[in-house]
Every structure is written in structure tokens, then in C-alpha cells.
Design an enzyme around this catalytic site. Structure first.
Site, PDB file in Angstrom:
ATOM      1  N   LYS A 125       0.864  -1.180   0.000  1.00  0.00           N
ATOM      2  CA  LYS A 125       0.000   0.000   0.000  1.00  0.00           C
ATOM      3  C   LYS A 125       0.897   1.226   0.000  1.00  0.00           C
ATOM      4  CE  LYS A 125      -3.397   2.423   2.855  1.00  0.00           C
ATOM      5  NZ  LYS A 125      -4.437   2.310   3.876  1.00  0.00           N
TER       6      LYS A 125
HETATM    7  C1  5RP Z   1      -1.794   4.784   7.521  1.00  0.00           C
HETATM    8  C2  5RP Z   1      -2.938   4.004   7.025  1.00  0.00           C
HETATM    9  C3  5RP Z   1      -4.249   4.418   7.575  1.00  0.00           C
HETATM   10  O1  5RP Z   1      -4.480   3.994   8.820  1.00  0.00           O
HETATM   11  C4  5RP Z   1      -5.399   4.276   6.691  1.00  0.00           C
HETATM   12  O2  5RP Z   1      -5.551   2.975   6.257  1.00  0.00           O
HETATM   13  C5  5RP Z   1      -5.260   5.269   5.603  1.00  0.00           C
HETATM   14  O3  5RP Z   1      -6.391   5.434   4.850  1.00  0.00           O
HETATM   15  P1  5RP Z   1      -6.690   6.838   4.173  1.00  0.00           P
HETATM   16  O4  5RP Z   1      -5.384   7.585   4.061  1.00  0.00           O
HETATM   17  O5  5RP Z   1      -7.256   6.502   2.843  1.00  0.00           O
HETATM   18  O6  5RP Z   1      -7.667   7.555   5.057  1.00  0.00           O
HETATM   19  O7  5RP Z   1      -2.764   3.102   6.238  1.00  0.00           O
HETATM   20  O8  5RP Z   1      -0.650   4.413   6.874  1.00  0.00           O
END
Ligand code: 5RP
Length: 293
Positions: free
Chosen positions: A203
């Protein structure tokens, strides 16, 4: 007790017919073990793409706008997501277990946003609990280039080693601490490093020259949404990301803080799984938004 007599005799052996060629749609995992592939298939559809709905923010940010009441907010959205990304605490208390969605279980324990340097995370959920919770993958926060980089890599290695043992993939999350740059060079280094350390899915954030990052990363990349931006722009970002090789999105605030989260998730679905152009998806969003109100 098996019947010894009176059974119909086996005769349909398909002699001369070759076994069907088996293909697996998730990048880099064609030769993974069956259990690993099975879990990856819970996350990714046959088009090799996924929509993860992230609501794990509380573990570092506390109560966040749009995520105050996970028990009320998340269940109605689940039908439009492929995978739920959450902490074990949120899952156990707010999400009924009788759903059919994949689960990306947030496994590291990381320091809160109150810390200047958040990079010293640790193993939180141990492998036994990830198995008990039937995680489809284990999410591990990684701070490449920070003071706590080696802690991150130790955590990542713990989950990869155990994930390989039990057939559970690891989602390596490229974290951007307060001071981290958000450049192609940085994301390119961090995504590749995590993949080579063994993460099965990565991610990261969308950035310029994103196609170079997805091309050089041997496993699927999903993009984070980041801070809330206008709905149309979030759909454009998702469109550019998948057109440039991302395997989908892992979005939280851009769904949960949208004017209409349900319509937004449906519109993202159009972009990720139906290759809809962002303008088309935004039009649909505007229509669905009215329906929900
Ligand atoms: C931080 C993360 C977060 O907790 C979350 O999953 C981020 O989601 P978004 O930025 O789309 O609100 O992965 O690294």
C-alpha cells in the site's frame, strides 16, 4: 460408513483431455501455495483488482471524522468493498463476523500522531491471533528511511516469515511520517524494498510517474487515499492509479468523509472494476447521492 456394494462404477476419466491450464490473476503470486492463493483471492477479484475500505485510523489517530461510530458507519458500506482493513479491536467490537468480505488485519502497533517520530512500531497482533481472526492478510506499517526503519523491517520480517508458514499474505504499508518526502524516488525505493523483504501486497500513495513504481514492483500495489480531497479528484486519482498499474485502492477518509460514503464507494467500484472514466463515475456519484438522501 462407506458403501462396499451397489456403487455406480467410475468411468468418466476424460482420457486424452489435458488438465485445464491454471492461471492465477494476482501479480507475482502465480506460484504461491494454495492457502496463500486462496487468501489472495478473497482480497482480489478475477480482474486482479481490489477495493479495500480502510477504517483502521483509530489505532494512531483516535476518533476521526466519519469514523466515530464504526458499528453504525461500516456495515452498510461493506457490500461495495472487497476487503475491510481494520484493527482487531474494531473488528471484534463493531463488525459482525458473519460477512463474506476479506479482512486486512492491521497487525503492527504503532505510536500515535502525538509523537514527532512515529516510526518505532512493534509487533502487535501475534500470528496465532491473526489465524484465530481468519485474517486474509496482515497489514504492517513500515517507515523506510526513518529512525525506526530497522524496527519496521523486523516487524515486516516477523509477519512475512509467519505468513509464509501459515499461508497468510502480508500487506506492507508505506508510511509517510511527518517529515518523509512524497516523491517518485522515495515511493519507488520504499515499495520495492518492502516487496523484496517479502510483502505480498504493497500500500502506498499515488505520485508522479506512478507507472514506474508499479512496473518495478513485483507484487500488487494499492493506493492509499490520504487526507480528504473533493470527491471528483479522489475518483480521478483512483482512475489514474489503476490506469498506471495499481491493483486497486485502499481508501479510508476519501470514502468515509465524503458527503455520501455509500455513493462514493460505489463510484470507486465503477472506476476500479468497470474501468469507468472518472467523469462517468462522478456523474453516477451525484445521482446515487440523491437516492441515498
Ligand atoms: C496509515 C494508514 C491508515 O491507517 C489508513 O488505512 C489510511 O487510509 P486513508 O489515508 O485513505 O484515510 O494506512 O498508513
Amino acid at each position: 460408513m462407506a458403501d462396499k456394494d451397489g456403487n455406480i462404477l467410475a468411468k468418466d476419466y476424460g482420457i486424452g483431455i489435458k488438465p485445464p491450464l491454471q492461471t492465477f490473476p494476482v501479480k507475482g503470486h502465480q506460484s504461491a501455495g494454495w492457502g496463500m492463493q486462496r487468501r489472495l483471492s478473497e482480497i482480489f477479484s478475477d480482474d486482479g483488482r481490489t477495493i479495500m475500505l480502510a477504517f483502521d485510523h483509530g489505532y494512531i489517530m483516535g476518533s476521526t471524522a466519519g469514523l466515530e461510530r464504526l458499528d453504525l458507519v461500516i456495515p452498510p458500506l461493506m457490500q461495495y468493498a472487497d476487503c475491510l482493513m481494520a484493527t482487531r479491536g474494531a473488528l471484534r467490537t463493531c463488525i459482525p463476523a458473519n460477512h463474506r468480505k476479506a479482512v486486512a488485519l492491521r497487525c503492527t502497533a504503532d505510536t500515535s500522531v502525538l509523537k514527532d517520530d512515529m516510526s518505532f512500531g512493534t509487533v502487535g497482533v501475534d500470528i496465532e491471533d491473526a489465524i484465530r481472526m481468519n485474517a486474509s492478510c496482515m497489514a504492517v506499517q513500515c517507515f523506510v528511511g526513518s529512525e525506526g526503519e530497522i524496527d519496521s523491517l523486523r516487524n515486516l520480517s516477523y509477519y512475512v516469515n509467519n505468513g509464509e508458514k501459515y499461508g497468510i499474505p502480508v500487506l506492507g504499508v508505506v508510511a509517510v511520517g511527518k517529515e518523509m518526502e512524497r516523491t517518485t524516488r522515495y515511493f519507488s525505493l520504499a515499495t520495492r524494498l518492502l516487496a523484496e523483504t517479502g510483502a505480498h501486497i504493497i500500500k502506498t500513495y499515488y505520485c508522479e510517474n506512478f507507472e514506474q513504481i508499479t512496473a518495478a514492483c513485483p507484487v500488487p500495489i494499492v493506493i492509499a487515499g490520504g487526507k480528504k480531497i473533493p470527491e471528483k479528484e479522489a475518483l480521478e486519482m483512483a482512475y489514474r492509479a489503476v490506469s498506471e498499474g495499481a491493483a486497486g485502492v485502499d481508501m479510508g477518509r476519501n470514502v468515509l468523509q465524503a458527503e455520501c460514503p455509500k455513493a462514493m464507494l460505489r463510484a470507486i467500484r465503477m472506476v476500479v472494476h468497470e474501468n469507468a472514466k472518472p467523469e462517468e463515475a462522478f456523474k453516477a456519484y451525484e445521482l446515487w447521492k440523491k437516492d441515498v438522501k
